[in-house]
Design an enzyme around this catalytic site. Structure first.
Site, PDB file in Angstrom:
ATOM      1  N   ILE A 161      48.892  14.501  15.847  1.00 29.27           N
ATOM      2  CA  ILE A 161      47.560  14.773  15.974  1.00 29.27           C
ATOM      3  C   ILE A 161      48.565  16.597  16.977  1.00 29.27           C
ATOM      4  O   ILE A 161      49.415  17.873  16.271  1.00 29.27           O
ATOM      5  CB  ILE A 161      46.954  15.345  16.476  1.00 29.27           C
ATOM      6  CG1 ILE A 161      46.109  14.705  15.152  1.00 29.27           C
ATOM      7  CG2 ILE A 161      46.174  16.460  15.438  1.00 29.27           C
ATOM      8  CD1 ILE A 161      44.424  14.224  15.003  1.00 29.27           C
ATOM      9  N   ARG A 240      37.489  14.914  20.974  1.00 26.26           N
ATOM     10  CA  ARG A 240      36.650  14.492  21.495  1.00 26.26           C
ATOM     11  C   ARG A 240      35.923  15.374  22.005  1.00 26.26           C
ATOM     12  O   ARG A 240      36.403  16.352  22.737  1.00 26.26           O
ATOM     13  CB  ARG A 240      37.425  13.226  21.779  1.00 26.26           C
ATOM     14  CG  ARG A 240      38.425  12.298  21.114  1.00 26.26           C
ATOM     15  CD  ARG A 240      37.426  12.761  19.506  1.00 26.26           C
ATOM     16  NE  ARG A 240      36.701  10.957  19.358  1.00 26.26           N
ATOM     17  CZ  ARG A 240      36.665  10.759  18.431  1.00 26.26           C
ATOM     18  NH1 ARG A 240      37.618  11.199  17.092  1.00 26.26           N
ATOM     19  NH2 ARG A 240      35.493   9.945  18.008  1.00 26.26           N
ATOM     20  N   ASP A 264      35.374  21.988  17.511  1.00 29.30           N
ATOM     21  CA  ASP A 264      34.672  21.161  16.208  1.00 29.30           C
ATOM     22  C   ASP A 264      34.452  20.024  16.822  1.00 29.30           C
ATOM     23  O   ASP A 264      33.821  18.831  15.855  1.00 29.30           O
ATOM     24  CB  ASP A 264      36.199  20.028  15.911  1.00 29.30           C
ATOM     25  CG  ASP A 264      36.069  20.100  14.380  1.00 29.30           C
ATOM     26  OD1 ASP A 264      35.498  20.008  13.760  1.00 29.30           O
ATOM     27  OD2 ASP A 264      36.198  18.810  14.129  1.00 29.30           O
ATOM     28  N   GLU A 269      26.851  15.524  19.168  1.00 24.64           N
ATOM     29  CA  GLU A 269      26.430  14.961  18.164  1.00 24.64           C
ATOM     30  C   GLU A 269      25.559  14.790  17.108  1.00 24.64           C
ATOM     31  O   GLU A 269      25.345  13.525  17.656  1.00 24.64           O
ATOM     32  CB  GLU A 269      27.780  15.097  17.309  1.00 24.64           C
ATOM     33  CG  GLU A 269      29.223  15.998  18.011  1.00 24.64           C
ATOM     34  CD  GLU A 269      29.663  15.733  17.725  1.00 24.64           C
ATOM     35  OE1 GLU A 269      30.225  14.520  17.045  1.00 24.64           O
ATOM     36  OE2 GLU A 269      31.358  16.082  18.226  1.00 24.64           O
ATOM     37  N   HIS A 288      32.569  19.369  13.664  1.00 19.53           N
ATOM     38  CA  HIS A 288      33.288  17.747  13.829  1.00 19.53           C
ATOM     39  C   HIS A 288      33.991  17.329  12.418  1.00 19.53           C
ATOM     40  O   HIS A 288      34.100  16.382  11.677  1.00 19.53           O
ATOM     41  CB  HIS A 288      32.235  16.448  13.823  1.00 19.53           C
ATOM     42  CG  HIS A 288      33.731  15.358  14.849  1.00 19.53           C
ATOM     43  ND1 HIS A 288      33.422  14.917  15.666  1.00 19.53           N
ATOM     44  CD2 HIS A 288      34.794  15.279  14.506  1.00 19.53           C
ATOM     45  CE1 HIS A 288      33.996  14.154  15.869  1.00 19.53           C
ATOM     46  NE2 HIS A 288      35.157  14.590  15.101  1.00 19.53           N
ATOM     47  N   ALA A 291      38.739  16.364   9.862  1.00 21.73           N
ATOM     48  CA  ALA A 291      39.636  15.495   9.375  1.00 21.73           C
ATOM     49  C   ALA A 291      39.443  15.489   7.686  1.00 21.73           C
ATOM     50  O   ALA A 291      39.275  14.605   7.054  1.00 21.73           O
ATOM     51  CB  ALA A 291      39.691  14.927   9.674  1.00 21.73           C
TER      52      ALA A 291
END
Length: 331
Positions: A161, A240, A264, A269, A288, A291
């Site tokens: 990434i 993360r 993100d 969470e 999140h 992707a």
């Protein structure tokens, strides 16, 4: 939902949270496997469904030691993504269970989302959007953006990434720094790899994190590290939750030391309804979702399924195994 669970010779796959149909089709093409999809990812339900599992495919659900205890036949856990902090990897290693990730199939989607966060933070997107919606065109005189051309981007973590993020930085005319103690080889000519995170932070106008969450990386950006950034810098985390001290980040934005941030992923969470992060419009938030494009979700589902079958067949790609030492013990 169950498929083919009557044949005792079949290998059994527990799918926690649904895969895209393209992933399930890979299982359907095999006559020697059966699968069960569960949507209730509570520990109690996973324990109740894991007894005959030879493999587990999992998205964001937490795999606990109790789930592993309930699955004595388990050979592989295939993670639908690249992060694996929801899986007890060391416990899996002790039991000879391979833990796999999907590799680079979601890299472009995450890199593009990273740039969405960078641009939204740099151009004060949340504030300008809100002002425009309430008819306040005068906000353009009070809230100004940051031009990226000629500024320095620090990428922490130069894996699949990180490399895609760097490729897009070139189009914006940015200088590219990389900090990654595990990077080996020759970087691109326009990328400068640095050995010290602290010295790199002092140069960075934008810092973006692309590292796994480990004991080594937890809160890699804390109060001290954030204080090293130049005034007006931007911080991005599409990797993360837990890599950033969120309270320190919020304080740095509110004090105007930082121009803004884009997040993100979060320490908790979903974000609690009373999260103080909601109080700061110069922090761009997304759930999140980096992707979560259709092409990425299909590719991740397909690779998740392929890793399951490779784990059962003994043909795993070591590059996709988080704990490759188990491959030697399983031979």
């Amino acid at each position: 939902m169950e498929k083919g669970l009557t044949a005792t010779c079949m290998k059994s796959i527990l799918i926690i949270q649904p895969l895209r149909p393209e992933g399930l089709e890979i299982f359907d093409s095999r006559k020697d496997v059966a699968y069960k999809v569960v949507t209730d990812s509570s520990e109690k339900n996973l324990v109740a469904n894991a007894a005959d599992a030879d493999a587990i495919a999992v998205r964001t659900a937490v795999i606990t030691k109790r789930v592993l205890d309930a699955a004595p036949r388990l050979k592989v856990i295939s993670r639908h993504g690249v992060g694996y902090d929801n899986i007890p990897v060391s416990e899996c290693t002790d039991r000879g269970i391979a833990v796999t990730v999907v590799g680079g199939v979601n890299s472009i989607s995450v890199a593009e989302h990273t740039w969405f966060l960078i641009l939204a933070a740099a151009r004060s997107g949340v504030e300008l959007d809100a002002g425009t919606r309430r008819g306040d065109f005068g906000i353009r005189e009070r809230v100004t953006g940051v031009e990226l051309n000629g500024r320095t981007l620090l990428i922490v973590g130069f894996g699949r990434i990180g490399k895609q993020v760097a490729a897009r930085a070139r189009a914006f005319g940015m200088n590219i720094l990389v900090f990654d103690p595990y990077f080996h080889g020759d970087p691109p000519q326009d990328v400068r790899v640095v050995a010290s995170l602290e010295s790199a932070l002092r140069e960075a106008d934008v810092v973006t994190l692309h590292a796994p969450l480990t004991d080594e990386t937890r809160r890699v950006l804390g109060p001290h590290e954030l204080s090293l950034l130049p005034k007006g810098a931007i911080v991005i985390n599409a990797s993360r939750g837990g890599l950033i001290d969120e309270a320190a980040l919020l304080a740095a934005v509110k004090s105007r030391h930082l121009h803004g941030a884009g997040l993100d992923t979060f320490e908790m969470e979903p974000l609690p309804a009373d999260s103080p992060l909601f109080s700061e419009p110069r922090i761009v938030l997304s759930p999140h979702a980096a992707a979560m494009t259709e092409s990425s979700l299909v590719a991740m589902s397909v690779m998740t399924a392929k890793n399951v079958l490779a784990g059962l067949d003994g043909t795993l790609d070591p590059d996709l195994v988080v704990n490759p030492s188990v491959l030697k013990t399983n031979r």
